[in-house]
Enzyme design. Sequence first.
Site, PDB file in Angstrom:
ATOM      1  N   CYS A  69       0.797  -1.227   0.000  1.00 36.26           N
ATOM      2  CA  CYS A  69       0.000   0.000   0.000  1.00 36.26           C
ATOM      3  C   CYS A  69       0.830   1.278   0.000  1.00 36.26           C
ATOM      4  O   CYS A  69       0.267   2.373  -0.026  1.00 36.26           O
ATOM      5  CB  CYS A  69      -0.947  -0.001   1.201  1.00 36.26           C
ATOM      6  SG  CYS A  69      -2.054  -1.423   1.208  1.00 36.26           S
ATOM      7  N   HIS A 195      -2.442   8.627   5.698  1.00 32.58           N
ATOM      8  CA  HIS A 195      -2.814   7.290   5.214  1.00 32.58           C
ATOM      9  C   HIS A 195      -4.243   6.957   5.645  1.00 32.58           C
ATOM     10  O   HIS A 195      -5.067   6.569   4.826  1.00 32.58           O
ATOM     11  CB  HIS A 195      -1.821   6.267   5.771  1.00 32.58           C
ATOM     12  CG  HIS A 195      -1.885   4.929   5.126  1.00 32.58           C
ATOM     13  ND1 HIS A 195      -1.860   4.749   3.759  1.00 32.58           N
ATOM     14  CD2 HIS A 195      -1.955   3.676   5.663  1.00 32.58           C
ATOM     15  CE1 HIS A 195      -1.923   3.454   3.485  1.00 32.58           C
ATOM     16  NE2 HIS A 195      -1.986   2.786   4.617  1.00 32.58           N
ATOM     17  N   HIS A 229      -9.807   2.467   0.145  1.00 27.88           N
ATOM     18  CA  HIS A 229      -8.363   2.229   0.133  1.00 27.88           C
ATOM     19  C   HIS A 229      -8.002   1.611  -1.212  1.00 27.88           C
ATOM     20  O   HIS A 229      -8.340   0.456  -1.493  1.00 27.88           O
ATOM     21  CB  HIS A 229      -7.978   1.298   1.273  1.00 27.88           C
ATOM     22  CG  HIS A 229      -6.499   1.190   1.491  1.00 27.88           C
ATOM     23  ND1 HIS A 229      -5.569   1.708   0.616  1.00 27.88           N
ATOM     24  CD2 HIS A 229      -5.768   0.604   2.487  1.00 27.88           C
ATOM     25  CE1 HIS A 229      -4.351   1.464   1.058  1.00 27.88           C
ATOM     26  NE2 HIS A 229      -4.445   0.796   2.183  1.00 27.88           N
TER      27      HIS A 229
END
Length: 464
Positions: A69, A195, A229
């Site tokens: 990620c 994030h 996400h």
Amino acid sequence: ELALGLDPARTGLVVGTSSGNISGPWERWHRAVLAGEPADETGTWRQAPTQVVARELGLARHTTVSVACASGTAAFAVADGWLREDPSLDQVIVAGVDALSLYIHAGFSGLGALTASLPRPFAEDRDGLVLGEGAAALLLARRGDGPELLGVGLSGDAVHMTAPDRTGRGCARGLRAALGDADRAPETIDLVSVHATGTVFNDNMEAHALASVFPDGVALFGVKQAIGHTLGAAGAIEAAVAVEAWRRGSAPPPPRVIAEDLPLRLAPTCTPSTVLSTNSAFGGANAALVFGHGPAPERQLRLVERVASASFEHPAGKVDWSLLWPEAPERFKRMNRYVRAGMVVLHRLLGGRELSPATGIVLASASNCRHVDLRYHTKLVRRGAAGAPRVDFIYTIPGAPVGEASIHWGLRGPQLSLCAPMEQAEAEARSLIRWGRAEAVIALGLECPDADSPILARASLFSA
């Protein structure tokens, strides 16, 4: 020519992705194979989107970064190094892309990371993330009218393959590395793109990291509560939003509420002249970027020395790992062939050598984690999503050997993983040292596509 009027022969491409064409084309290919139907695997791997775009546009140079990620953010480190070192390039396109798939969804569900409602980053009742898909591309050029990439920071937690360092120290190291690379103090940052996945432990970790680096508070925003996400694409998408905030002179809204138990202080928003974007990932990888107006810090090119090298080769078939590493740690037994091969060659390289905890690791593998991709997806197809093996999914990241090595040897320096020929590991390891982003870096090249193929692994230790 490209739509922007750029010369393809002087343009590079670096793409950050978690799954690339694993989500979609590769899944369909492997389902056909399992059903006994004829199928062609060509163009289905993680690096396939990069290769297709580069070929269609006739670009001079390309590679794929896959640091889970944090991929879209870490890609900037590679692109920036290319512009500094390759006089044949005038610009590099940095992109991030990831698509939704059962392969990905079943894995995150098995880890208990998904929410049944909407993500609520930093809220007291946060309980998981929502997966999204998307893509973004930004242009890094030697000359332009937008904000400059002032700094890049990479770091590793060296704690756990999926859980973040709950103290936030790993993420904080990445933030400080980006600030140091940009020669900027924390108080000069006007806005941070966080994030903010909405999971309990990630948000807690990030809150502690931000509080450590910005003790007086910070203006921040996150996009995952709106778009989900997007995994390896997230870093590029969020960098694009941060740059657009800089262009417009206004900030997206902060989280609606901050849980009382999180040590996060919000500062009032202002016209952002210097912005920071950060991401974290499986394997304990962290990456951060600083954008703004110059002057960018002057950098002195440093000489790089090869300190040691090691190799490991094994023919196709069964491997007696106990002979290769008799004193291997207990967790070694849970690793798959791909990760074990990387650990064995690193054991040969490092032995009893004392390393600085700030040592980084760069891995390059054209076949990357195909071996465990096959194993995980076979079980997913035959058992259904609920039977997807959690341990196998954890290792379906190309950088799994990097994460495990950082944990075992306590290495918290920059982490990079490339879906590329083995030789690129050395090139990028040297680049990190040459431009002052690390004092020492291990380069790991690894090919282990399946149990019916030989293993080839090479590793070198470089230092300034």
